[in-house]
Design a protein around this motif. Sequence first.
Motif, PDB file in Angstrom:
ATOM      1  N   HIS A 349      -4.295  70.469 -50.230  1.00  0.00           N
ATOM      2  CA  HIS A 349      -3.523  71.670 -50.569  1.00  0.00           C
ATOM      3  C   HIS A 349      -4.434  72.863 -50.879  1.00  0.00           C
ATOM      4  O   HIS A 349      -3.987  74.016 -50.842  1.00  0.00           O
ATOM      5  CB  HIS A 349      -2.602  71.386 -51.770  1.00  0.00           C
ATOM      6  CG  HIS A 349      -3.323  71.167 -53.059  1.00  0.00           C
ATOM      7  ND1 HIS A 349      -3.961  69.981 -53.348  1.00  0.00           N
ATOM      8  CD2 HIS A 349      -3.519  71.977 -54.139  1.00  0.00           C
ATOM      9  CE1 HIS A 349      -4.509  70.062 -54.557  1.00  0.00           C
ATOM     10  NE2 HIS A 349      -4.247  71.259 -55.059  1.00  0.00           N
ATOM     11  N   GLU A 350      -5.694  72.609 -51.167  1.00  0.00           N
ATOM     12  CA  GLU A 350      -6.638  73.683 -51.454  1.00  0.00           C
ATOM     13  C   GLU A 350      -7.503  74.048 -50.243  1.00  0.00           C
ATOM     14  O   GLU A 350      -8.250  75.028 -50.291  1.00  0.00           O
ATOM     15  CB  GLU A 350      -7.555  73.266 -52.615  1.00  0.00           C
ATOM     16  CG  GLU A 350      -6.820  73.035 -53.924  1.00  0.00           C
ATOM     17  CD  GLU A 350      -7.729  72.541 -55.017  1.00  0.00           C
ATOM     18  OE1 GLU A 350      -7.422  72.797 -56.193  1.00  0.00           O
ATOM     19  OE2 GLU A 350      -8.743  71.879 -54.694  1.00  0.00           O
ATOM     20  N   ASN A 351      -7.407  73.277 -49.171  1.00  0.00           N
ATOM     21  CA  ASN A 351      -8.240  73.483 -47.989  1.00  0.00           C
ATOM     22  C   ASN A 351      -7.499  74.399 -47.014  1.00  0.00           C
ATOM     23  O   ASN A 351      -6.785  73.939 -46.117  1.00  0.00           O
ATOM     24  CB  ASN A 351      -8.558  72.129 -47.344  1.00  0.00           C
ATOM     25  CG  ASN A 351      -9.624  72.237 -46.264  1.00  0.00           C
ATOM     26  OD1 ASN A 351      -9.855  73.294 -45.702  1.00  0.00           O
ATOM     27  ND2 ASN A 351     -10.263  71.106 -45.988  1.00  0.00           N
ATOM     28  N   ILE A 352      -7.678  75.711 -47.193  1.00  0.00           N
ATOM     29  CA  ILE A 352      -6.891  76.687 -46.432  1.00  0.00           C
ATOM     30  C   ILE A 352      -7.220  76.624 -44.945  1.00  0.00           C
ATOM     31  O   ILE A 352      -6.334  76.734 -44.093  1.00  0.00           O
ATOM     32  CB  ILE A 352      -7.125  78.112 -46.971  1.00  0.00           C
ATOM     33  CG1 ILE A 352      -6.847  78.162 -48.468  1.00  0.00           C
ATOM     34  CG2 ILE A 352      -6.233  79.115 -46.243  1.00  0.00           C
ATOM     35  CD1 ILE A 352      -5.452  77.722 -48.856  1.00  0.00           C
ATOM     36  N   GLN A 353      -8.495  76.445 -44.611  1.00  0.00           N
ATOM     37  CA  GLN A 353      -8.855  76.369 -43.186  1.00  0.00           C
ATOM     38  C   GLN A 353      -8.168  75.169 -42.535  1.00  0.00           C
ATOM     39  O   GLN A 353      -7.622  75.281 -41.434  1.00  0.00           O
ATOM     40  CB  GLN A 353     -10.367  76.263 -43.006  1.00  0.00           C
ATOM     41  CG  GLN A 353     -10.787  76.168 -41.532  1.00  0.00           C
ATOM     42  CD  GLN A 353     -12.288  76.157 -41.351  1.00  0.00           C
ATOM     43  OE1 GLN A 353     -12.954  77.143 -41.623  1.00  0.00           O
ATOM     44  NE2 GLN A 353     -12.830  75.024 -40.879  1.00  0.00           N
ATOM     45  N   ASP A 405       4.011  66.205 -47.911  1.00  0.00           N
ATOM     46  CA  ASP A 405       4.341  66.761 -49.232  1.00  0.00           C
ATOM     47  C   ASP A 405       3.741  68.159 -49.397  1.00  0.00           C
ATOM     48  O   ASP A 405       4.396  69.066 -49.922  1.00  0.00           O
ATOM     49  CB  ASP A 405       3.815  65.825 -50.326  1.00  0.00           C
ATOM     50  CG  ASP A 405       4.104  66.362 -51.723  1.00  0.00           C
ATOM     51  OD1 ASP A 405       5.294  66.497 -52.056  1.00  0.00           O
ATOM     52  OD2 ASP A 405       3.146  66.644 -52.461  1.00  0.00           O
ATOM     53  N   VAL A 406       2.512  68.357 -48.935  1.00  0.00           N
ATOM     54  CA  VAL A 406       1.895  69.683 -49.000  1.00  0.00           C
ATOM     55  C   VAL A 406       2.677  70.671 -48.143  1.00  0.00           C
ATOM     56  O   VAL A 406       2.918  71.818 -48.562  1.00  0.00           O
ATOM     57  CB  VAL A 406       0.418  69.603 -48.545  1.00  0.00           C
ATOM     58  CG1 VAL A 406      -0.180  71.009 -48.431  1.00  0.00           C
ATOM     59  CG2 VAL A 406      -0.400  68.764 -49.512  1.00  0.00           C
ATOM     60  N   THR A 413       8.319  76.603 -51.646  1.00  0.00           N
ATOM     61  CA  THR A 413       7.949  77.507 -52.740  1.00  0.00           C
ATOM     62  C   THR A 413       6.930  78.564 -52.338  1.00  0.00           C
ATOM     63  O   THR A 413       6.668  79.490 -53.108  1.00  0.00           O
ATOM     64  CB  THR A 413       7.370  76.700 -53.918  1.00  0.00           C
ATOM     65  OG1 THR A 413       6.110  76.113 -53.524  1.00  0.00           O
ATOM     66  CG2 THR A 413       8.325  75.599 -54.342  1.00  0.00           C
ATOM     67  N   GLY A 414       6.329  78.391 -51.157  1.00  0.00           N
ATOM     68  CA  GLY A 414       5.330  79.357 -50.723  1.00  0.00           C
ATOM     69  C   GLY A 414       3.926  79.035 -51.176  1.00  0.00           C
ATOM     70  O   GLY A 414       2.967  79.715 -50.809  1.00  0.00           O
ATOM     71  N   SER A 415       3.780  78.006 -52.002  1.00  0.00           N
ATOM     72  CA  SER A 415       2.440  77.611 -52.442  1.00  0.00           C
ATOM     73  C   SER A 415       2.402  76.103 -52.654  1.00  0.00           C
ATOM     74  O   SER A 415       3.420  75.475 -52.937  1.00  0.00           O
ATOM     75  CB  SER A 415       2.059  78.327 -53.740  1.00  0.00           C
ATOM     76  OG  SER A 415       2.933  77.951 -54.787  1.00  0.00           O
ATOM     77  N   ALA A 416       1.208  75.534 -52.513  1.00  0.00           N
ATOM     78  CA  ALA A 416       1.009  74.101 -52.741  1.00  0.00           C
ATOM     79  C   ALA A 416       0.086  73.942 -53.938  1.00  0.00           C
ATOM     80  O   ALA A 416      -1.015  74.514 -53.967  1.00  0.00           O
ATOM     81  CB  ALA A 416       0.412  73.429 -51.508  1.00  0.00           C
ATOM     82  N   THR A 417       0.513  73.168 -54.906  1.00  0.00           N
ATOM     83  CA  THR A 417      -0.229  73.045 -56.161  1.00  0.00           C
ATOM     84  C   THR A 417      -0.899  71.700 -56.360  1.00  0.00           C
ATOM     85  O   THR A 417      -1.704  71.531 -57.279  1.00  0.00           O
ATOM     86  CB  THR A 417       0.711  73.307 -57.354  1.00  0.00           C
ATOM     87  OG1 THR A 417       1.787  72.345 -57.316  1.00  0.00           O
ATOM     88  CG2 THR A 417       1.286  74.715 -57.287  1.00  0.00           C
ATOM     89  N   ILE A 502       0.298  80.683 -42.483  1.00  0.00           N
ATOM     90  CA  ILE A 502       0.430  79.228 -42.632  1.00  0.00           C
ATOM     91  C   ILE A 502       1.871  78.863 -42.977  1.00  0.00           C
ATOM     92  O   ILE A 502       2.479  77.966 -42.365  1.00  0.00           O
ATOM     93  CB  ILE A 502      -0.537  78.687 -43.693  1.00  0.00           C
ATOM     94  CG1 ILE A 502      -1.987  78.785 -43.203  1.00  0.00           C
ATOM     95  CG2 ILE A 502      -0.206  77.233 -44.039  1.00  0.00           C
ATOM     96  CD1 ILE A 502      -3.024  78.479 -44.266  1.00  0.00           C
ATOM     97  N   LYS A 503       2.442  79.555 -43.955  1.00  0.00           N
ATOM     98  CA  LYS A 503       3.817  79.268 -44.361  1.00  0.00           C
ATOM     99  C   LYS A 503       4.779  79.496 -43.195  1.00  0.00           C
ATOM    100  O   LYS A 503       5.690  78.692 -42.958  1.00  0.00           O
ATOM    101  CB  LYS A 503       4.208  80.150 -45.544  1.00  0.00           C
ATOM    102  CG  LYS A 503       5.643  79.904 -46.014  1.00  0.00           C
ATOM    103  CD  LYS A 503       6.039  80.798 -47.169  1.00  0.00           C
ATOM    104  CE  LYS A 503       7.509  80.557 -47.542  1.00  0.00           C
ATOM    105  NZ  LYS A 503       7.955  81.446 -48.641  1.00  0.00           N
TER     106      LYS A 503
END
Length: 705
Positions: A349-353, A405-406, A413-417, A502-503
């Motif tokens: 979820h933190e790996n944007i690339q 899930d991600v 929600t527009g974001s993955a936590t 991405i979204k």
Amino acid sequence: MSEAIHVAEIFGENVFDDAVMRERLPKSVYKKLKQTIEDGSELDPSIADVVAHAMKDWAVDNGATHYTHWFQPLTGVTAEKHDSFITSPDAAGRVLMDLSGKELIKGEADGSSFPSGGLRATFEARGYTTWDCTSPAFLKKDALGVTLCIPTAFCSYGGEALDKKTPLLRSMEAIDKQAVRIFHLFGNTAVKRVIPSVGPEQEYFLVDREKYLQRKDLIYTGRTLFGAMPPKGQEMDDHYYGVIRERVGAFMKELNEELWKLGVAAKTQHNEVAPAQHELAAIYTKANLAVDHNQIVMETMKKVASRRGLACLLHEKPFQGVNGSGKHNNWSLTSDTGINMLEPGVTPHENIQFLLVLACIMKAVDVHADLLRQSAAVPGNDYRLGAQEAPPAIISIFVGEQIEDVIDQLCSTGSATHSKMGGTLRTGVTTLPDFDKDATDRNRTSPFAFTNNKFEFRMVGSSDSISSANVVLNTIVAEAFKEAADILEASDDFPTAVHDLIKKLLSEHRRIIFNGNGYTEEWVQEAERRGLPNLKCMVDSIPSLVTEKAVKLFGDFGVYTRSELYARAEIEYETYAKSVLVEARTMSDMAGKQIIPAVIRYSGDLARSLNEVRTACPEADMSVQTELVLEVSSLLAAMKNAMEEIRKDLEKAGTMSNMKERAHFCYDEMVPAMNRLREPADRLEMIVDKEYWPFPSYGDMIFEV
């Protein structure tokens, strides 16, 4: 005991690889050639003579007398024309051994005698083979002696691709360019090249060669057209990963040694699910070399099997009623700096690339599902896909619980936590160690599954080249990367733009994700509700090659021209029709010349026996014998009627000059007619005494190796 083999010592000994080039080429020539191979720069023609001379010397030192431009025409197999190294005799009648730079770079083959789909007329014979220096030359050692094989591309006099390699190399250049743009957007400016890496898994059957030679269907078509199931098939699940039999083990040992010498990194071997079925998997390498190596694997399997008194069957469905064979095309993208674009990391979820790459691939597969399905279309795969053993014909993506899930977090929600973790596997046995398990299970029913750091395209047929699948994968993902890079490069606020993109992509293409059981009828209905294509057979998939969408896609990236696509569609229709017609003629021949005469002999003996018993004992109850004679006669009549139907269909198909019309006729009329001939024949096999039956049964073939 056989002599021990030291793999490190023999690996690549028959390959003109980097170590040989470094040893035999002048430093300046080696440097220029290496730059072309690694950086994709243009080949300097001035070095060709030096490379050719060194390559010839190395080959001759290893016993070679001939060389060949080894290429992959649109027949699905490789082709080669051998020329000796000898030159014209001098005044004293002596000859020299030579290979010129011109002979290395350019060869000539008949461009009209291979499938061309109308690109070449019969009288237009010239075609060219050209050296692919990115795939190393190798030595083939067999009954012909030693031959230097030079991997090449094959094109027509007008420059159109007539092979499997040229479009693949074009697609690799396309995805390389666009993937580098993605890397640079994220600050990875050290990346200069991105190479698609492929690791194919090859399934195959081994049967006794003597029994193989008694079956015309296996000889002519590669599969059994008749055959009743034995009392036991694969239902006990005891063959999968089971102990490898001695005879098969000897085959595998020799196969590995042959492949290792040719630089093929054969890694895994095991029994597959069906009796007499096995698998070999190779370590990843760059896509064009993986394609070459897979062709070498298939050729070597057949040669080694023959030496061992076996026959290797690569057809997708050689035996009805047990699992067929495919090959899993494991595909990923790796930079020249060693970064795998499909590596999600510990916290995806933190790996944007990675999330952008995943979203682009989802888009590519969703938009071009028809092309991906078509890339796995060969006649034999129609008998396998969706048959409770292979992926269904509906394209979907499996990403697993963690990645799904991600995706859901981003879409909702527009974001993955957070990212789901795999946890610890505890067996409950004190002496067995606990260990971290993967965050996601696998799904064997998915045609396109994400597995750790790669995608596994599981639809490719066992007899097919993996080239077409990788051409499509490379090109459709290149398109998605390009469209994403165009948007992001024009943005003033990259973090916001990439988040929004991405979204958007995940939301728009969420429908292609399916993590459930792809074998169920419920999934077929759900896929239809989602609007996913269901191209059930090869014939239905071919039109996807020539849609305006496909023409634009491949044209924009220089992978196929419009004429090349239409030619390939024509070849596909012709290939399908020819395959079915050969099977129909073989069935008719076997039924008329083998099965019916054998059954008549059996029924005649049965009738004579019945009469003898009736004469000797008039009061005996002969109902069972009488019913048996009547049943055999009825099934014989059904076979005769089905044969007549097939013969009429063969005559009708022969009058059709339009390949598309002929292919549809074969699928709609010929295949059902063939099934109607097979059904009574297989029932007769279960009745007729074995000593009468004219060829080995399934039990003889798959359990006696």
